[in-house]
Motif scaffolding. Structure first.
Motif, short mmCIF file in Angstrom:
data_model
loop_
_atom_site.label_atom_id
_atom_site.label_comp_id
_atom_site.label_asym_id
_atom_site.label_seq_id
_atom_site.Cartn_x
_atom_site.Cartn_y
_atom_site.Cartn_z
N GLN A 264 0.87 -1.13 -0.06
CA GLN A 264 0.24 -0.04 -0.06
C GLN A 264 0.87 1.25 -0.10
N ALA A 265 0.95 1.98 -1.12
CA ALA A 265 1.86 3.05 -1.28
C ALA A 265 1.04 4.35 -1.47
N PRO A 266 0.63 4.98 -0.49
CA PRO A 266 -0.16 6.21 -0.93
C PRO A 266 0.55 7.18 -1.86
N HIS A 267 1.78 7.43 -1.28
CA HIS A 267 2.89 8.08 -1.88
C HIS A 267 2.72 7.90 -3.36
N HIS B 191 3.61 0.41 2.92
CA HIS B 191 3.33 -0.74 3.61
C HIS B 191 3.50 -1.89 2.86
N ILE B 192 4.24 -2.86 3.49
CA ILE B 192 4.37 -4.17 2.97
C ILE B 192 3.00 -5.00 3.36
N LEU B 193 2.29 -5.46 2.63
CA LEU B 193 0.99 -6.18 2.93
C LEU B 193 1.27 -7.73 3.10
N GLY C 249 -4.57 -4.01 4.80
CA GLY C 249 -4.77 -2.90 4.38
C GLY C 249 -5.25 -2.71 2.91
N GLU C 250 -5.08 -1.68 2.07
CA GLU C 250 -5.77 -1.59 0.75
C GLU C 250 -4.57 -1.46 -0.04
N ALA C 251 -4.21 -3.14 -0.96
CA ALA C 251 -3.23 -3.10 -1.64
C ALA C 251 -3.42 -2.34 -3.02
N CYS D 263 -7.21 -5.97 1.89
CA CYS D 263 -6.77 -7.22 2.30
C CYS D 263 -6.60 -7.30 4.06
N GLN D 264 -7.13 -8.57 4.42
CA GLN D 264 -7.01 -8.70 5.92
C GLN D 264 -5.88 -9.63 6.34
N SER D 265 -5.42 -9.16 7.37
CA SER D 265 -4.18 -10.05 7.85
C SER D 265 -4.72 -11.38 8.03
#
Ligand SMILES: C[S@@+](CC[C@H](N)C(=O)[O-])C[C@H]1O[C@@H](n2cnc3c(N)ncnc32)[C@H](O)[C@@H]1O
Length: 480
Positions: free
Chosen positions: A338-341, A382-384, A415-417, A458-460
């Motif tokens: 997840q990379a909003p950047h 974030h690495i999901l 998170g949202e991939a 995605c859910q852990s």
């Protein structure tokens, strides 16, 4: 009693004064002659030169026009008139003077040069090139002609020839900063900038050298595909190869490689071929198929620089059936992120109140980005998921050009991939592996990251199916 001196002696005195930079006194001498001999061509011509050197172009033009009227075949007067007209901004008159001077004497370097200069600025680079080449033949010691010739070659898109001219000039005038600057500027605009950080990547260089030492056998004929500076080719010779055929698709780099190989004394053992590997022909470029292939044509997602078609072609056309290869294989890894950047670069919408959305076309969604993100900074990326192998490539056989793989991947963080992060391992030789995982500090390769067309929640703890297809570009799809 004043000594009477003849006109020739007076002219000689005036010329000496001009040469000594004493133009005021020189002009007085020539004026003195003109008082009694108004039509003295030499006095008029040299007065023109004196006035020109003083920056008085109008006066210079007047003297030189008078001199020209009296001696229309004197090319030197025409050339000086051309220079004065040029300095006064009278381009058409300057062109006409140099053209006439050239018709009278095409063997004068200065005339050729100035006519070339005006021709270049009139937009005729081809015509200017001919004139500069002529000028250079007559006077190779004029550094300005080298610079102008390289410029018109550059204007014609002939960067390689422009650089060759500058290289010769640099050897002739090693302390000339203009030549060094222009050569550097042209070379760095022509060759991708990543070559320098790549060469400074000591871990990469050392890993390749370890593999080359391990795999070269005495007497080997080696093929180096994409030799760049010639580095790997020279390592192969140092490791005992008989001869290296080193091809480089970028002709400007190939010229640099040749210079480097000569500088290191390997010109008899390394043949630089300024060609793409798929244009090489056995019997023409190389005497026979190679015993060993060494290549480093890997981008941050490993296959983007065309290694699959290159290797495929090499196995079919350039390598012995039993050839050894460096690297032997590569594995491309991926992880959901997840990379909003990154989203900011991929979806251009309203900026400062203006709709700039058409710019989004520049962020083609199926290409991976070069953005250099520090993935250890959690606010950026974030690495999901757990890592997965996008694909393992075996270069010891002709590789497939397209592929599709399926992976079931465990989500490690909710998170949202929106993207996939990729890195790779190169298996260079048994026990010699080079990895781009966690290499931000000291290695030139960064990870690649590709935006997903659809974002996925995605859910852990859950598993997701990721299919990875490659057909000249990566196409990832995620099934939850
Ligand atoms: C990443 S650089 C490596 C240069 C050098 N081998 C080294 O390791 O320092 C790759 C070079 O290969 C060239 N190249 C890529 N594919 C090629 C091919 N199939 N044939 C010839 N040159 C190629 C590129 O122009 C580039 O200069």
């Amino acid at each position: 009693m004043t000594a009477v001196i003849d006109v020739d002696t007076q002219i000689a005195q005036g010329v000496s004064l001009i040469e000594a930079g004493r133009t005021v006194e020189a002009l007085e001498v020539f004026q003195d002659i003109l008082k009694s001999d108004t039509g003295n061509v030499q006095a008029l011509g040299w007065s023109g030169v004196g006035a020109f050197l003083q920056g008085d172009n109008e006066r210079a033009i007047s003297f030189l026009q008078n001199a020209h009227a009296l001696a229309p075949e004197d090319f030197q007067i025409l050339a000086n008139l051309g220079k004065a007209c040029m300095a006064a901004g009278q381009v058409a008159a300057a062109h006409s003077s140099f053209q006439k001077a050239y018709e009278i004497s095409s063997n004068d370097a200065e005339v050729c040069y100035y006519l070339g200069y005006i021709t270049e600025h009139a937009g005729d680079a081809v015509g200017a090139e001919t004139l500069y080449r002529q000028a250079l033949k007559i006077n190779p010691a004029d550094r300005q002609i080298h610079l102008q010739l390289s410029n018109v070659l550059h204007l014609q898109g002939r960067q390689r020839e422009a650089l060759r001219v500058l290289r010769i000039a640099e050897a002739r005038f090693p302390d000339d900063r203009d030549i060094t600057f222009v050569r550097g500027q042209l070379a760095s605009n022509s060759v991708p900038g990543w070559h320098l950080p790549m060469l400074a990547d000591q871990a990469r260089n050392d890993a390749y050298e370890r593999a080359i030492i391990a795999k070269v056998q005495p007497g080997d004929i080696v093929l180096d595909i994409g030799t760049g500076s010639g580095l790997l080719a020279m390592m192969a010779i140092r490791a005992g190869a008989a001869h290296v055929y080193a091809c480089e698709a970028d002709e400007i780099l190939a010229d640099l490689a040749r210079e480097i190989v000569e500088r290191n004394g390997f010109q008899n053992q390394i043949t630089i071929l300024p060609k793409h590997s798929t244009s090489l022909v056995i019997g023409e470029d190389m005497p026979r198929r190679a015993d060993l292939l060494v290549t480093e044509i890997f981008d941050r997602a490993v296959i983007g620089e065309g290694v699959l078609p290159t290797m495929n072609h090499a196995w079919q056309n350039l390598l012995d059936k039993k050839a050894r290869v460096i690297p032997e294989g590569a594995t491309l890894f991926g992880a959901l992120t997840q990379a909003p950047h990154l989203q900011r670069f991929h979806h251009i919408e309203t900026i400062n109140g203006f709709d700039l959305s058409p710019m989004t076309v520049l962020a083609h969604p199926l290409t991976y980005r070069d953005a250099q993100i520090d993935f250890s900074k959690s606010d950026q990326c974030h690495i999901l998921s757990e890592p997965f192998a996008v694909r393992a490539f075996d270069f010891q056989v002709a590789p497939d050009l397209a592929f599709r793989t399926e992976n079931s991947v465990r989500i490690s963080e909710s998170g949202e991939a929106d993207s996939i992060l990729m890195w790779f391992d190169l298996q260079l030789a048994p026990g010699v592996v080079f990895s781009t995982h966690n290499t931000l500090e000291h290695q030139h390769w960064r990870q690649a990251t590709q935006i997903l067309l659809d974002r996925v929640d995605c859910q852990s703890g859950q598993s997701v199916d990721i299919s990875s297809a490659y057909n000249g570009y990566f196409d990832f799809s995620i099934g939850v």
